[in-house]
Scaffold this motif. Sequence first.
Motif, mmCIF file in Angstrom:
data_model
loop_
_atom_site.group_PDB
_atom_site.id
_atom_site.type_symbol
_atom_site.label_atom_id
_atom_site.label_comp_id
_atom_site.label_asym_id
_atom_site.label_seq_id
_atom_site.Cartn_x
_atom_site.Cartn_y
_atom_site.Cartn_z
ATOM 1 N N ALA A 53 0.802 -1.227 0.000
ATOM 2 C CA ALA A 53 0.000 0.000 0.000
ATOM 3 C C ALA A 53 0.831 1.271 0.000
ATOM 4 N N HIS A 54 2.024 1.241 0.591
ATOM 5 C CA HIS A 54 2.785 2.478 0.769
ATOM 6 C C HIS A 54 4.083 2.517 -0.014
ATOM 7 N N ARG A 55 4.423 1.435 -0.700
ATOM 8 C CA ARG A 55 5.630 1.432 -1.503
ATOM 9 C C ARG A 55 5.319 1.050 -2.962
ATOM 10 N N LEU A 56 4.750 -0.125 -3.178
ATOM 11 C CA LEU A 56 4.552 -0.582 -4.555
ATOM 12 C C LEU A 56 3.412 0.157 -5.264
ATOM 13 N N GLU A 57 2.252 0.222 -4.645
ATOM 14 C CA GLU A 57 1.084 0.769 -5.349
ATOM 15 C C GLU A 57 1.231 2.257 -5.697
ATOM 16 N N ALA A 79 -1.860 -7.881 -4.625
ATOM 17 C CA ALA A 79 -2.998 -8.561 -4.023
ATOM 18 C C ALA A 79 -2.588 -9.849 -3.318
ATOM 19 N N ARG A 80 -1.487 -10.465 -3.762
ATOM 20 C CA ARG A 80 -1.075 -11.764 -3.211
ATOM 21 C C ARG A 80 0.264 -11.673 -2.485
ATOM 22 N N ILE A 81 0.664 -10.479 -2.088
ATOM 23 C CA ILE A 81 2.011 -10.297 -1.566
ATOM 24 C C ILE A 81 2.278 -11.127 -0.318
#
Length: 298
Positions: A157-161, A186-188
Amino acid sequence: MNRKELGRRVAALLDGRAGGSPAAPTGVHAVTGGEICDSYRITLPGGHTVFAKTRADASPDFFAAEAAGLERLRATGTVAIPRVLAADADLLALEWVASTDPTPAKAERLGRELAALHDTAAPHYGTAGPLYLGPVPLTTPAPPPAKPADWPAFHAAHRLEPLLRMAVDAGGIGARDTADVEALCARIAEVAGPPQPPAYIHGDLWAGNILWAERPHLIDPAAQGGHPEADLAFLELSGCPHWDRLIGAYEEVRPLPGRAERAPLHQLHHILIHAALFGGAYGPQSGAAARAALRGAP
């Protein structure tokens, strides 16, 4: 600012902003390195040499955040960090560290010291203050997550997206690769590996952020509480000299079973920021890293 002005600004800052006119530096020379700042070697009267970097359009807290990150790493007592001499809104001054050639022995030393850094517990993931990866601000939710099981959702939520959205908006990544990064987010939790408590990490540890002094020094951090494998994955991705010796020494101190299989997950963050800033091959490379990471899902 021009070099003469920069030299006088640094001299004034190091003089504690005392009254009067500080003596002019005897030399201000541009040095290579970095992608977003201008860097200089400044020789002050008496022969004292310092490093300074500037960025004309820096956010007001940009260099303060970097200085705080350097001090955060320095305070762990595990890795060598240049001393912060002064930080202002548009410049940062550090002690000058002479870098020579990397050697296997230096790489092994750095590997052991990184293992010690990564064994240093952080209070939570992210930071309590501002944080930048290159020119891009990174966020930490309030309250900051601190449980080992919190890392996958925090990282997604705070790095990849956010970086994926930047890359999409900039046209730096295509539809198929975007979908694959979204699928990974979604599957991290399925591919994140064993739960990792928050540890201090450099956060932007590519090979160019190592000064190969007799004791290697680290520069330009995005220092935060994070996952140690991020530092290792980006070092490997960026072609760190004597990588095999470094990781071998690291894992003698801090074994990481399955690390190689998880590397694409931890490399993705840094590939995505390049897709957002530069586009080109980084978009397809982001998708490839996401697909490689998903292949490790049960």
